[in-house]
Write a protein that holds these residues in place. Structure first.
Motif, PDB file in Angstrom:
ATOM      1  N   GLN A 120       0.817  -1.214   0.000  1.00  0.00           N
ATOM      2  CA  GLN A 120       0.000   0.000   0.000  1.00  0.00           C
ATOM      3  C   GLN A 120       0.851   1.266   0.000  1.00  0.00           C
ATOM      4  N   GLU A 121       1.953   1.264   0.739  1.00  0.00           N
ATOM      5  CA  GLU A 121       2.751   2.504   0.776  1.00  0.00           C
ATOM      6  C   GLU A 121       3.365   2.791  -0.589  1.00  0.00           C
ATOM      7  N   ALA A 122       3.658   1.740  -1.339  1.00  0.00           N
ATOM      8  CA  ALA A 122       4.182   1.956  -2.692  1.00  0.00           C
ATOM      9  C   ALA A 122       3.078   2.468  -3.605  1.00  0.00           C
ATOM     10  N   ILE A 123       1.868   1.915  -3.456  1.00  0.00           N
ATOM     11  CA  ILE A 123       0.728   2.408  -4.243  1.00  0.00           C
ATOM     12  C   ILE A 123       0.503   3.893  -3.976  1.00  0.00           C
ATOM     13  N   ASP A 124       0.536   4.255  -2.705  1.00  0.00           N
ATOM     14  CA  ASP A 124       0.310   5.665  -2.341  1.00  0.00           C
ATOM     15  C   ASP A 124       1.371   6.574  -2.954  1.00  0.00           C
ATOM     16  N   ALA A 125       2.622   6.133  -2.888  1.00  0.00           N
ATOM     17  CA  ALA A 125       3.722   6.953  -3.425  1.00  0.00           C
ATOM     18  C   ALA A 125       3.616   7.079  -4.950  1.00  0.00           C
ATOM     19  N   LEU A 126       3.312   5.955  -5.607  1.00  0.00           N
ATOM     20  CA  LEU A 126       3.180   5.980  -7.075  1.00  0.00           C
ATOM     21  C   LEU A 126       2.033   6.907  -7.497  1.00  0.00           C
ATOM     22  N   TYR A 127       0.889   6.755  -6.791  1.00  0.00           N
ATOM     23  CA  TYR A 127      -0.288   7.569  -7.138  1.00  0.00           C
ATOM     24  C   TYR A 127       0.007   9.037  -6.926  1.00  0.00           C
ATOM     25  N   ASP A 128       0.633   9.373  -5.811  1.00  0.00           N
ATOM     26  CA  ASP A 128       0.924  10.775  -5.505  1.00  0.00           C
ATOM     27  C   ASP A 128       1.854  11.373  -6.556  1.00  0.00           C
ATOM     28  N   ARG A 129       2.891  10.630  -6.912  1.00  0.00           N
ATOM     29  CA  ARG A 129       3.814  11.128  -7.922  1.00  0.00           C
ATOM     30  C   ARG A 129       3.107  11.367  -9.242  1.00  0.00           C
ATOM     31  N   TYR A 130       2.372  10.334  -9.679  1.00  0.00           N
ATOM     32  CA  TYR A 130       1.768  10.387 -11.009  1.00  0.00           C
ATOM     33  C   TYR A 130       0.719  11.484 -11.100  1.00  0.00           C
ATOM     34  N   GLN A 131      -0.108  11.602 -10.050  1.00  0.00           N
ATOM     35  CA  GLN A 131      -1.199  12.587 -10.090  1.00  0.00           C
ATOM     36  C   GLN A 131      -0.659  14.017 -10.039  1.00  0.00           C
ATOM     37  N   ASN A 132       0.510  14.196  -9.443  1.00  0.00           N
ATOM     38  CA  ASN A 132       0.989  15.563  -9.199  1.00  0.00           C
ATOM     39  C   ASN A 132       2.163  15.995 -10.047  1.00  0.00           C
ATOM     40  N   THR A 133       2.797  15.025 -10.760  1.00  0.00           N
ATOM     41  CA  THR A 133       3.947  15.456 -11.559  1.00  0.00           C
ATOM     42  C   THR A 133       3.903  14.931 -12.997  1.00  0.00           C
ATOM     43  N   SER A 134       3.149  13.874 -13.281  1.00  0.00           N
ATOM     44  CA  SER A 134       3.129  13.382 -14.670  1.00  0.00           C
ATOM     45  C   SER A 134       2.300  14.327 -15.526  1.00  0.00           C
ATOM     46  N   GLY A 135       2.552  14.283 -16.840  1.00  0.00           N
ATOM     47  CA  GLY A 135       1.816  15.169 -17.751  1.00  0.00           C
ATOM     48  C   GLY A 135       2.266  16.608 -17.544  1.00  0.00           C
ATOM     49  N   ALA A 187       1.311  20.736 -16.067  1.00  0.00           N
ATOM     50  CA  ALA A 187       0.593  21.460 -15.012  1.00  0.00           C
ATOM     51  C   ALA A 187      -0.775  21.933 -15.503  1.00  0.00           C
ATOM     52  N   GLU A 188      -0.877  22.214 -16.804  1.00  0.00           N
ATOM     53  CA  GLU A 188      -2.161  22.729 -17.310  1.00  0.00           C
ATOM     54  C   GLU A 188      -3.170  21.631 -17.633  1.00  0.00           C
ATOM     55  N   ASP A 189      -2.772  20.355 -17.432  1.00  0.00           N
ATOM     56  CA  ASP A 189      -3.720  19.271 -17.674  1.00  0.00           C
ATOM     57  C   ASP A 189      -4.901  19.394 -16.717  1.00  0.00           C
ATOM     58  N   ALA A 190      -6.101  19.108 -17.210  1.00  0.00           N
ATOM     59  CA  ALA A 190      -7.304  19.254 -16.378  1.00  0.00           C
ATOM     60  C   ALA A 190      -7.186  18.423 -15.103  1.00  0.00           C
ATOM     61  N   ARG A 203      -4.755  17.919 -13.377  1.00  0.00           N
ATOM     62  CA  ARG A 203      -3.916  18.565 -12.365  1.00  0.00           C
ATOM     63  C   ARG A 203      -4.437  19.957 -12.029  1.00  0.00           C
ATOM     64  N   GLY A 204      -5.707  20.200 -12.428  1.00  0.00           N
ATOM     65  CA  GLY A 204      -6.313  21.482 -12.061  1.00  0.00           C
ATOM     66  C   GLY A 204      -6.202  22.538 -13.127  1.00  0.00           C
ATOM     67  N   GLY A 205      -5.587  22.187 -14.253  1.00  0.00           N
ATOM     68  CA  GLY A 205      -5.448  23.168 -15.328  1.00  0.00           C
ATOM     69  C   GLY A 205      -6.682  23.210 -16.204  1.00  0.00           C
ATOM     70  N   ALA A 206      -6.627  24.058 -17.224  1.00  0.00           N
ATOM     71  CA  ALA A 206      -7.800  24.233 -18.091  1.00  0.00           C
ATOM     72  C   ALA A 206      -7.610  23.555 -19.436  1.00  0.00           C
ATOM     73  N   ALA A 207      -6.381  23.078 -19.666  1.00  0.00           N
ATOM     74  CA  ALA A 207      -6.166  22.497 -20.996  1.00  0.00           C
ATOM     75  C   ALA A 207      -6.726  21.090 -21.030  1.00  0.00           C
ATOM     76  N   ASP A 208      -7.252  20.691 -22.107  1.00  0.00           N
ATOM     77  CA  ASP A 208      -7.506  19.285 -22.326  1.00  0.00           C
ATOM     78  C   ASP A 208      -7.969  19.072 -23.752  1.00  0.00           C
ATOM     79  N   ARG A 209      -7.423  19.947 -24.641  1.00  0.00           N
ATOM     80  CA  ARG A 209      -7.747  19.693 -26.051  1.00  0.00           C
ATOM     81  C   ARG A 209      -6.416  19.468 -26.747  1.00  0.00           C
TER      82      ARG A 209
END
Ligand code: HMS
Length: 264
Positions: free
Chosen positions: A231-246, A248-251, A253-259
């Protein structure tokens, strides 16, 4: 002092069936969502997630209690911005608007229920993709045994209740299962995957990824025992991916881009 158009309450319909009067920025937002949703149905075909017309994409209209969804049973090759269907959040077609002469997707009530009850959701997708449907037919959640699942879904992909199409049952099952859950995908028992996202594109990505991981985990289990990820690895992977992959403007991650990455 007259209200600015933006202050005007949204007019959901008119007595004579003419299109309602909308603020210019709402009209522009509707046009954008129509274009995005029509185009995204091509991604369901491109990634092999549908046969015939067995899937649908919808998108919430930012700043209005409206969403856009495809017409029911219309071939993906015919879908275009102007034949997408504009609905209110109860799933009622807005009369007099482009496409309103056709019936909306069979799953309109489910999409509408999600939009009413999950305000953070900007897009909803449903497919009958093969491996995800196979897990749904067994009523079995997909265990989180590959890092791609930890990244994208933050854990297992849950199963929702058996529900018959045609009223709020499917939508209620989606919301009850995914509210408070990291996963953006739910396997509705005996039916198939529904996915949600910050934007229609984000929901389509979840639909693509749920089928990919469903296939991988199915094949892995056929060959031998699965190895759970701590579980701790799942949490770390999810946190990294959700907050640094792609980007910053991806929807997501809270951005407005998605076209295709365009900001808007
Ligand atoms: O799953 C179902 C019906 O069970 C529908 O979502 C699928 O056939 C697509 O229908 P629509 O063409 O969106 O009306």
């Amino acid at each position: 002092m007259t209200n600015s158009p933006a202050d005007e309450p949204y007019v959901t319909g008119t007595d004579d069936g003419a299109a309602p009067a909308l603020a210019p920025e709402v009209e522009a937002a509707i046009a954008q969502v129509r274009e995005d949703v029509a185009k995204l149905h091509g991604e369901l075909v491109r990634y092999g997630l549908v046969v015939w017309t067995g899937g649908n994409v919808s998108g919430r209209v930012p700043g209005a209690d409206l969403f856009v969804i495809k017409p029911s049973g219309v071939s993906y090759g015919e879908l275009a911005a102007e034949n997408m269907i504009l609905c209110d959040l109860d799933g009622n077609v807005i009369p007099g608007t482009p496409g309103s002469e056709r019936s909306p997707s069979s799953d309109t009530a489910a999409h509408a229920y999600v939009y009413r009850n999950m305000p953070e959701v900007g897009g909803v997708v449903h497919t009958h993709s093969t491996f995800a449907v196979a897990w749904a037919a067994r009523g079995e959640e997909i265990p989180c045994v590959i890092t791609a699942m930890a990244d994208e879904f933050g854990g297992p992909i849950p199963v929702g209740p058996f529900a018959i199409i045609g009223d709020d049952s499917i939508g209620r099952g989606i919301v009850d299962t995914l509210t408070g859950h990291r996963s953006r995908a739910v396997l509705m028992q005996n039916h198939g995957p529904f996915t949600i996202g910050a934007s229609p594109k984000d929901a389509v990505k979840a639909a693509v990824m749920v089928e990919d991981v469903a296939r991988s985990v199915h094949l892995a289990r056929e060959a031998g025992p699965l190895i759970p990820i701590p579980q701790e690895a799942i949490d770390a992977l999810y946190d990294r991916y959700q907050n640094t992959s792609g980007q910053a403007e991806d929807a997501r991650r809270g951005g407005a881009a998605d076209r295709s990455g365009e900001a808007r």
